[in-house]
Design a protein around this motif. Sequence first.
Motif, PDB file in Angstrom:
ATOM      1  N   PHE A  42     -74.404  23.742  21.155  1.00 38.83           N
ATOM      2  CA  PHE A  42     -74.626  23.173  19.818  1.00 38.83           C
ATOM      3  C   PHE A  42     -74.907  21.667  19.910  1.00 38.83           C
ATOM      4  O   PHE A  42     -74.639  20.921  18.970  1.00 38.83           O
ATOM      5  N   ILE A  43     -75.492  21.216  21.015  1.00 31.57           N
ATOM      6  CA  ILE A  43     -75.612  19.774  21.248  1.00 31.57           C
ATOM      7  C   ILE A  43     -76.790  19.162  20.465  1.00 31.57           C
ATOM      8  O   ILE A  43     -76.763  17.984  20.135  1.00 31.57           O
ATOM      9  N   GLN A  44     -77.814  19.975  20.175  1.00 29.09           N
ATOM     10  CA  GLN A  44     -78.926  19.540  19.321  1.00 29.09           C
ATOM     11  C   GLN A  44     -79.478  18.168  19.724  1.00 29.09           C
ATOM     12  O   GLN A  44     -79.362  17.203  18.978  1.00 29.09           O
ATOM     13  N   CYS A  45     -80.082  18.146  20.899  1.00 31.01           N
ATOM     14  CA  CYS A  45     -80.522  16.860  21.475  1.00 31.01           C
ATOM     15  C   CYS A  45     -82.039  16.730  21.495  1.00 31.01           C
ATOM     16  O   CYS A  45     -82.606  16.261  22.472  1.00 31.01           O
ATOM     17  N   THR A  46     -82.674  17.134  20.407  1.00 32.57           N
ATOM     18  CA  THR A  46     -84.132  16.966  20.300  1.00 32.57           C
ATOM     19  C   THR A  46     -84.481  16.140  19.077  1.00 32.57           C
ATOM     20  O   THR A  46     -83.864  16.313  18.021  1.00 32.57           O
ATOM     21  N   HIS A  86     -76.494  10.873  19.706  1.00 30.98           N
ATOM     22  CA  HIS A  86     -75.110  11.141  20.105  1.00 30.98           C
ATOM     23  C   HIS A  86     -74.385   9.845  20.442  1.00 30.98           C
ATOM     24  O   HIS A  86     -73.199   9.693  20.169  1.00 30.98           O
ATOM     25  N   GLN A  87     -75.123   8.932  21.055  1.00 31.89           N
ATOM     26  CA  GLN A  87     -74.504   7.659  21.426  1.00 31.89           C
ATOM     27  C   GLN A  87     -74.184   6.825  20.187  1.00 31.89           C
ATOM     28  O   GLN A  87     -73.203   6.065  20.190  1.00 31.89           O
ATOM     29  N   GLN A 100     -77.670  16.999  31.707  1.00 28.14           N
ATOM     30  CA  GLN A 100     -78.108  16.718  30.330  1.00 28.14           C
ATOM     31  C   GLN A 100     -79.634  16.675  30.226  1.00 28.14           C
ATOM     32  O   GLN A 100     -80.199  17.028  29.185  1.00 28.14           O
ATOM     33  N   THR A 101     -80.293  16.258  31.297  1.00 33.65           N
ATOM     34  CA  THR A 101     -81.763  16.294  31.287  1.00 33.65           C
ATOM     35  C   THR A 101     -82.233  17.748  31.231  1.00 33.65           C
ATOM     36  O   THR A 101     -83.184  18.070  30.504  1.00 33.65           O
ATOM     37  N   LEU A 102     -81.568  18.603  31.991  1.00 36.34           N
ATOM     38  CA  LEU A 102     -81.948  20.031  31.970  1.00 36.34           C
ATOM     39  C   LEU A 102     -81.717  20.623  30.582  1.00 36.34           C
ATOM     40  O   LEU A 102     -82.594  21.292  30.028  1.00 36.34           O
ATOM     41  N   ILE A 103     -80.532  20.372  30.022  1.00 34.64           N
ATOM     42  CA  ILE A 103     -80.241  20.859  28.665  1.00 34.64           C
ATOM     43  C   ILE A 103     -81.298  20.356  27.689  1.00 34.64           C
ATOM     44  O   ILE A 103     -81.828  21.112  26.866  1.00 34.64           O
ATOM     45  N   GLY A 104     -81.608  19.086  27.810  1.00 36.65           N
ATOM     46  CA  GLY A 104     -82.574  18.479  26.886  1.00 36.65           C
ATOM     47  C   GLY A 104     -83.942  19.105  27.001  1.00 36.65           C
ATOM     48  O   GLY A 104     -84.588  19.422  25.989  1.00 36.65           O
TER      49      GLY A 104
END
Lengths: 241, 241
Positions: A42-46, A86-87, A100-104
Motif C-alpha cells: 500500500f506504499i503508493q509511490c507513483t 513519503h518524505q 524501493q527502486t524495484l517496488i517503485g
Amino acid sequence: MNSTIETLLNHRSIRKFTEQPISEDTLTTILDCGIAASSSSFIQCTSVIRITEPDARQQLAIFAGNQPYVATAAEFLVFCIDFHRHQQINPEAQLGYTEQTLIGAVDTALMAQNCLVAAESLALGGVYIGGIRNNPAKVAELLRLPDHVMPLFGLCLGYPAQNPEPKPRLPQSLVIHQEHYQAEFNHQALAEYDDKVSNYYRTRTGGKKDTTWSQQITETLNKEARPFMQRFIRNKGFSTR
Amino acid sequence: MNSTIETLLNHRSIRKFTEQPISEDTLTTILDCGIAASSSSFIQCTSVIRITEPDARQQLAIFAGNQPYVATAAEFLVFCIDFHRHQQINPEAQLGYTEQTLIGAVDTALMAQNCLVAAESLALGGVYIGGIRNNPAKVAELLRLPDHVMPLFGLCLGYPAQNPEPKPRLPQSLVIHQEHYQAEFNHQALAEYDDKVSNYYRTRTGGKKDTTWSQQITETLNKEARPFMQRFIRNKGFSTR
C-alpha cells in the motif's frame, strides 16, 4: 473471449494520432483506472505529470530521442517513481534502498498499464516512451522533480490515425517455465519465432527490413545501455544502498 | 463505462480461493494476454515460472513470509526479469546495466498486470506476492534461476472465496501533477484521504484497526527495506554498473 481479453490481445503501439482531443472525463477515468492498480504494501509511490504546454512537449520529444508523437499525441503523461511524498509525510523515512527502486518501478508500471488498457478499451491508442531515459536529468529539471522522484517512462495517448497489426511476441514455450527455469534452450521454438518476426518486418516494409528477433536483440545488447543511469538514479536518491 | 473499465476499477487483491482449478485453456489465454503487453525496444526480458508441485508451493509460501495463499491458490506464477535468454543467443551481450534492471522491472510488471486484468475479467481474482523478495536467494535456488535471471514477484490466481471492497487509493489531487511536480503539498487532500483509509480499516475490522495511510507508510518507512537486495541483484548480474 470477452472484450477485455480482446483488447489485451489486440494491443499494438500507436504512434500516429488524429487531432481529436481526449475529454477531461475520459482522462479522469483512465487515471482512476491507473490508481486502482495494486500497490506493494500500500506504499503508493507513483506520481504522474501531465504535460500540455506545447513547448514542454516539444522539448520532451527531443529529449526522448526525437520522437515527434510525444509532441503531437492528445495527451502525454510522465510516470515517475515518487518517494518525495513519503518524505514530506515522514522526514525520517529511510530511503535509497534498491528494494524501493524495484517496488517503485513495478508499481508505476502496474499503474501505467491499467491506464493504457483502459484507454485501449475506449478506442484510444498509445505508446510507452522509455526514451525519456535518454536524458533523465533534463527531463527531471524540466518537470522540476525533487529528490526521491525519478522519471521512469512517458505514455502518449490519443485517437489512432494508424492501424498496425500486433507484433508477434515470443511464444509461451520460450517464456513460460514449469516448476523450474528450463535448462534446455528451445532452439527450434526460437528459429520458428525468428522466421515469424522476419516475415512480419518484410510484410510491413515491402521487403526492406527482414531482421529476426535474435538479430535485433544481438544488435541492441552489443551496445551499452544508458550507462549514465546508475549515477543518475543515485543522484536522485535511489539505489544508494 | 465499459466492462474493462469496470474490471479495472473494481480491483481488489484476493487472498482466499475456492478449490476450483483454472483450466489449461484459461491459463493459456491469461498468459497470452501477458505476453501481448508492450516491451521496451522489443527486448522481451521476462520469464514466468509456473509452480504446481505442492512441496515447492509450501516452501515458497514460507519464503514469502508465511503467506498461505501462495500454497493454496489454484495457480502460482513467479515473474522473473530474464536476460539469460539473451545471453544464450548472444554470449557477448553487454549486461549488468542499471538501465536493464529498470527495463526488466517495468516490462515484467506490464506483462503481469495484463495477466491479472485478464484473469479478473474472467471472474478470477489474484494477489501479487512481493514477499518472495524476502528470501530472493532461496527462491532463485528453488527455481534454479541462472545468472541474469532474478525473481521479481509472484502472482496467486484462483476463483475468489471472498469479496472484499476495493481499498481507497490516493486521490488524483495527490498523484497527478500538471506541467510540473507540484511544489505545494496538498495537506487537506491528505487529511481527507487519511480519514477515508482509517474509516475503511475501522469498518473492515469492527473497530480494531483504524490506521491512517500516513501512519502506515510512516511505520513502513521507519524500517529498513530488504537491505540485502542490492547485493542479491548484483550477485545475479544486475545493476553492477
